[in-house]
Design a protein around this motif. Structure first.
Motif, mmCIF file in Angstrom:
data_model
loop_
_atom_site.group_PDB
_atom_site.id
_atom_site.type_symbol
_atom_site.label_atom_id
_atom_site.label_comp_id
_atom_site.label_asym_id
_atom_site.label_seq_id
_atom_site.Cartn_x
_atom_site.Cartn_y
_atom_site.Cartn_z
ATOM 1 N N HIS A 125 0.823 -1.211 0.000
ATOM 2 C CA HIS A 125 0.000 0.000 0.000
ATOM 3 C C HIS A 125 0.857 1.262 0.000
ATOM 4 C CE1 HIS A 125 -4.072 -1.553 0.137
ATOM 5 N NE2 HIS A 125 -3.691 -2.470 1.022
ATOM 6 N N GLN A 126 2.012 1.226 0.669
ATOM 7 C CA GLN A 126 2.925 2.368 0.621
ATOM 8 C C GLN A 126 3.374 2.639 -0.810
ATOM 9 O OE1 GLN A 126 5.087 2.176 5.044
ATOM 10 N NE2 GLN A 126 6.082 1.236 3.285
ATOM 11 N N MET A 127 3.690 1.570 -1.522
ATOM 12 C CA MET A 127 4.093 1.706 -2.921
ATOM 13 C C MET A 127 2.935 2.201 -3.777
ATOM 14 S SD MET A 127 5.248 -1.359 -5.517
ATOM 15 C CE MET A 127 3.612 -2.114 -5.474
ATOM 16 N N ALA A 128 1.756 1.649 -3.578
ATOM 17 C CA ALA A 128 0.618 1.934 -4.453
ATOM 18 C C ALA A 128 0.057 3.333 -4.259
ATOM 19 C CB ALA A 128 -0.488 0.900 -4.223
ATOM 20 N N THR A 129 0.362 3.973 -3.136
ATOM 21 C CA THR A 129 -0.118 5.340 -2.913
ATOM 22 C C THR A 129 0.921 6.390 -3.287
ATOM 23 O OG1 THR A 129 0.576 5.175 -0.594
ATOM 24 C CG2 THR A 129 -1.724 4.670 -1.098
ATOM 25 N N ALA A 130 2.103 5.968 -3.737
ATOM 26 C CA ALA A 130 3.153 6.901 -4.143
ATOM 27 C C ALA A 130 2.952 7.301 -5.610
ATOM 28 C CB ALA A 130 4.525 6.271 -3.940
ATOM 29 N N PRO A 131 3.471 8.462 -6.023
ATOM 30 C CA PRO A 131 3.231 8.974 -7.386
ATOM 31 C C PRO A 131 3.568 8.010 -8.527
ATOM 32 C CG PRO A 131 4.152 10.708 -6.037
ATOM 33 C CD PRO A 131 4.186 9.463 -5.196
ATOM 34 N N PRO A 132 4.680 7.256 -8.505
ATOM 35 C CA PRO A 132 4.987 6.419 -9.673
ATOM 36 C C PRO A 132 3.927 5.376 -9.988
ATOM 37 C CG PRO A 132 6.921 6.646 -8.272
ATOM 38 C CD PRO A 132 5.760 7.206 -7.501
ATOM 39 N N TYR A 133 3.185 4.909 -8.945
ATOM 40 C CA TYR A 133 2.248 3.807 -9.185
ATOM 41 C C TYR A 133 1.020 4.238 -9.979
ATOM 42 C CZ TYR A 133 0.125 -0.746 -8.512
ATOM 43 O OH TYR A 133 -0.410 -1.974 -8.733
ATOM 44 N N ARG A 134 0.833 5.527 -10.175
ATOM 45 C CA ARG A 134 -0.271 5.971 -11.036
ATOM 46 C C ARG A 134 -0.113 5.422 -12.458
ATOM 47 N NH1 ARG A 134 0.149 11.090 -8.199
ATOM 48 N NH2 ARG A 134 1.438 11.925 -9.861
ATOM 49 N N ASN A 135 1.116 5.114 -12.836
ATOM 50 C CA ASN A 135 1.398 4.569 -14.166
ATOM 51 C C ASN A 135 1.922 3.142 -14.066
ATOM 52 O OD1 ASN A 135 0.740 6.972 -15.678
ATOM 53 N ND2 ASN A 135 2.607 7.868 -14.844
ATOM 54 N N ALA A 136 1.374 2.388 -13.133
ATOM 55 C CA ALA A 136 1.829 1.014 -12.915
ATOM 56 C C ALA A 136 0.646 0.084 -12.714
ATOM 57 C CB ALA A 136 2.748 0.956 -11.696
ATOM 58 N N ARG A 137 0.921 -1.181 -12.850
ATOM 59 C CA ARG A 137 -0.081 -2.213 -12.565
ATOM 60 C C ARG A 137 0.622 -3.442 -12.008
ATOM 61 N NH1 ARG A 137 -3.574 -2.157 -18.229
ATOM 62 N NH2 ARG A 137 -4.272 0.018 -18.092
ATOM 63 N N CYS A 138 0.018 -4.056 -11.004
ATOM 64 C CA CYS A 138 0.467 -5.369 -10.542
ATOM 65 C C CYS A 138 -0.403 -6.429 -11.216
ATOM 66 C CB CYS A 138 0.338 -5.489 -9.029
ATOM 67 S SG CYS A 138 1.692 -4.715 -8.122
ATOM 68 N N LEU A 139 0.241 -7.457 -11.711
ATOM 69 C CA LEU A 139 -0.443 -8.552 -12.394
ATOM 70 C C LEU A 139 -0.254 -9.839 -11.606
ATOM 71 C CD1 LEU A 139 0.922 -7.869 -16.011
ATOM 72 C CD2 LEU A 139 -1.055 -6.811 -14.894
ATOM 73 N N ILE A 140 -1.338 -10.571 -11.413
ATOM 74 C CA ILE A 140 -1.283 -11.870 -10.753
ATOM 75 C C ILE A 140 -1.803 -12.910 -11.735
ATOM 76 C CG2 ILE A 140 -1.926 -13.201 -8.708
ATOM 77 C CD1 ILE A 140 -2.828 -10.431 -7.520
ATOM 78 N N GLY A 141 -0.985 -13.929 -12.002
ATOM 79 C CA GLY A 141 -1.368 -14.983 -12.932
ATOM 80 C C GLY A 141 -1.846 -16.225 -12.194
ATOM 81 N N TYR A 142 -3.010 -16.755 -12.609
ATOM 82 C CA TYR A 142 -3.601 -17.940 -11.982
ATOM 83 C C TYR A 142 -3.622 -19.086 -12.985
ATOM 84 C CZ TYR A 142 -5.315 -14.737 -8.349
ATOM 85 O OH TYR A 142 -5.402 -13.810 -7.342
ATOM 86 N N ASP A 143 -3.448 -20.309 -12.467
ATOM 87 C CA ASP A 143 -3.544 -21.471 -13.344
ATOM 88 C C ASP A 143 -5.013 -21.858 -13.542
ATOM 89 O OD1 ASP A 143 -4.372 -22.823 -11.052
ATOM 90 O OD2 ASP A 143 -2.538 -23.999 -10.841
ATOM 91 N N GLU A 144 -5.249 -22.942 -14.255
ATOM 92 C CA GLU A 144 -6.621 -23.345 -14.567
ATOM 93 C C GLU A 144 -7.424 -23.719 -13.323
ATOM 94 O OE1 GLU A 144 -6.398 -26.458 -17.421
ATOM 95 O OE2 GLU A 144 -5.783 -25.128 -19.064
#
Length: 292
Positions: A185-204
């Motif tokens: 959450h510290q990272m996600a509320t900082a200015p750079p994360y406005r242009n970022a995305r975290c991706l989570i990949g799930y199997d079948e």
């Protein structure tokens, strides 16, 4: 004209992020990206700002250095690539413990861009340290299907169950990983994360098997993967390559011209995963270690 050195503050953070983004250019060596700063901000703004150095000439940022565990990771404005005045001041500040950039003992600098800076470091006796392997992939053509079920965390969409899944996969991908839900959450509320995305990949079966964070520097500029990992309990099934492809496709959707990554050269498995996903491996680039 005098070149001044200052420590970054909350008030200069936005300016710093914007400068790093504008310095990302196709064809230039990989240097510190807004995503590098963004990821490190998971440790907390106060700690990172205390180790973030800004060099100015006539009020304009010409270089930025981020302390990353006793390695100063440098970014330079493209128009000072071969500027001897800037190089002389940077090497002087990097060499002098009294400047507060590097501690009195040890210390290295990551300087992959800056012809004059790199030449002067070598001339002054700085020697090759840990080698890193840059890799890149152009995003002008469609990206292959990655085959994962993908969930995304952006600045405006962060359900707590997804945040926990992102953190759990990261911690299962990297030994001694320090990421926590609070730090995310510290990272996600900082200015750079406005242009970022975290991706989570799930199997079948709906199991989270890989994750990454991708960082845009703006449309038409190279984007960055930092970091990327496959869950240790689910390796050997191609999930590493799959999440790399998912990262590339996401950055393409965000308007990036290419996707960059730089990994320790000893991480041969990681290098192989990126190459298998269409990345071009570039020559290794070592850090510079300050002479004793």
């Amino acid at each position: 004209m005098a070149i001044t050195l200052e420590t970054a503050t909350v008030d200069t953070l936005e300016e710093t992020v914007d400068a790093l983004a504008s310095w990302q250019r196709e064809g230039n060596p990989v240097q510190i990206h807004p995503g590098d700063l963004g990821w490190n901000l998971s440790l907390g703004a106060a700690q990172i700002l205390d180790g973030l150095r800004l060099w100015r000439r006539a009020g304009q940022l010409v270089a930025i250095g981020m302390d990353d565990q006793d390695v100063i990771r440098m970014g330079l404005a493209p128009d000072v690539d071969d500027d001897p005045e800037v190089a002389e001041q940077l090497v002087a500040d990097l060499s002098d413990p009294a400047s507060g950039v590097l501690a009195a003992t040890g210390g290295a600098v990551e300087a992959r861009f800056g012809t004059a800076l790199r030449e002067l470091l070598t001339e002054r006796g700085w020697h090759a340290d840990e080698p890193w392997t840059p890799l890149s992939r152009k995003l002008s053509a469609p990206v292959e299907d990655h085959g994962l079920h993908l969930r995304t965390l952006d600045a405006g969409h962060a359900p707590e169950d997804l945040v926990r899944a992102r953190v759990e996969v990261h911690r299962a991908s990297f030994p001694n990983a320090g990421l926590t839900v609070e730090r995310w959450h510290q990272m996600a509320t900082a200015p750079p994360y406005r242009n970022a995305r975290c991706l989570i990949g799930y199997d079948e079966g709906g199991v989270a098997v890989a994750a990454t964070t991708v960082w845009s520097a703006g449309e038409g500029r190279p984007g960055l993967i930092e970091p990327l990992g496959a869950h240790r309990d689910h390796r050997g099934h191609g999930y590493g390559r799959a999440i790399v492809l998912a990262a590339a496709a996401t950055l393409q959707e965000m308007g990036a011209s290419s996707v960059l990554v730089c990994t320790p050269s000893k991480n041969t498995g990681g290098v192989a995963a990126y190459v298998s996903a269409g990345f071009v491996q570039q020559p290794d680039v070592p850090d510079f270690r300050r002479p004793s």
